[in-house]
Design an enzyme around this catalytic site. Structure first.
Site: not given
Ligand SMILES: [Zn+2]
Ligand SMILES: [Zn+2]
Length: 278
Positions: A182, A228
């Site tokens: 991610s 993220h």
């Protein structure tokens, strides 16, 4: 729309209506996706490819030619390789169980003794949907960016952003073990947004996508939203560096900036690890 920059610098020299930020690494002219031939670093324009071919000896074993044609045809080989390794690790996880995950995952205090976890964690996933969604994102954005940036720059973007994701986890949530691509994927999104913007696009769609995914990360438990945030910020910075150092004469500035950024992140991860142990 008067948003687009007026400079012809951002338009393909063979297709003046097509925007691109990619420059031929030999002659420095802008080339669109169709006019690019992949080189090890960046791309070449059709004229420079023809010139280089003329200068090369003709006789070559067929296997070499075939391998080259796959690599130079513009197929996003690095993206496919990332996906292949991730799926392979996923399969091994299914057979060998959580031992594999424990060996490869990122856990901040372990960085000092096992620094490779900064890289290996990008290939480990927690569930079928986790890997499915991540690989879909890598496929969509990765192949696009690999074509625009060339293989080496693309891989640098992917791995430095992924490391940034782990660094963010180690700073904000040092007790969390984090896995998955991610951070790297958010890096691709960040870079993609910056590149779209500087080509004159508004990048609204990508911004919505990033916002949506960041929001999901904040509200759904069990998702390392810190990775993220770290990934998207550093990805955007790398996109900016690539945009500002497009010319061949700036290659060394670009390499220095990216390597420096990667090194800085690794040092932060190591110092943080030592701090957590101490
Ligand atoms: Zn050229
Ligand atoms: Zn073109």
């Amino acid at each position: 729309m008067t948003y687009a920059p007026s400079s012809t610098d951002n338009y393909c020299y063979r297709h003046p209506d097509r925007q691109s930020f990619v420059l031929c690494q030999r002659c420095g002219r802008t080339v669109c996706a169709q006019c690019q031939t992949q080189a090890a670093v960046g791309v070449h324009c059709p004229e420079c490819v023809r010139e280089a071919r003329g200068a090369m000896p003709r006789v070559k074993p067929q296997a070499v030619t075939r391998g080259r044609s796959m690599v130079s045809s513009g197929a996003p080989v690095a993206t496919y390789a990332i996906m292949a390794v991730s799926v392979l690790v996923w399969l091994v996880q299914q057979v060998a169980g959580s031992a594999v995950t424990n060996e490869l995952a990122f856990f901040a205090p372990l960085t000092l003794s096992e620094p490779w976890r900064l890289i290996t964690t990008m290939f480990v996933h927690g569930s079928f949907f986790h890997i499915l969604f991540n690989m879909w994102s890598v496929y969509v954005f990765g192949s696009m960016l690999e074509r625009q940036l060339g293989r080496v720059r693309y891989l640098a973007l992917y791995f430095v952003s992924g490391i940034a994701g782990s660094v963010a986890v180690s700073l904000i949530a040092p007790g969390t073990a984090a896995i998955g691509a991610s951070g790297a994927i958010f890096g691709l999104l960040g870079a993609f947004f910056v590149i779209e913007r500087s080509l004159g696009g508004r990048g609204v769609q990508i911004l919505v996508l990033v916002a949506l995914n960041l929001a999901i990360g904040f509200f759904v438990p069990g998702i390392a939203w810190q990775a993220h945030v770290g990934g998207v910020i550093v990805g955007a910075v790398i996109g900016l560096i690539y945009m500002r150092t497009r010319h061949r004469s700036q290659n060394w500035i670009q390499i220095g900036a990216i390597a420096g950024l990667g090194l800085l992140l690794v040092v932060i991860a190591l110092v943080r690890s030592a701090q957590l142990l101490g």
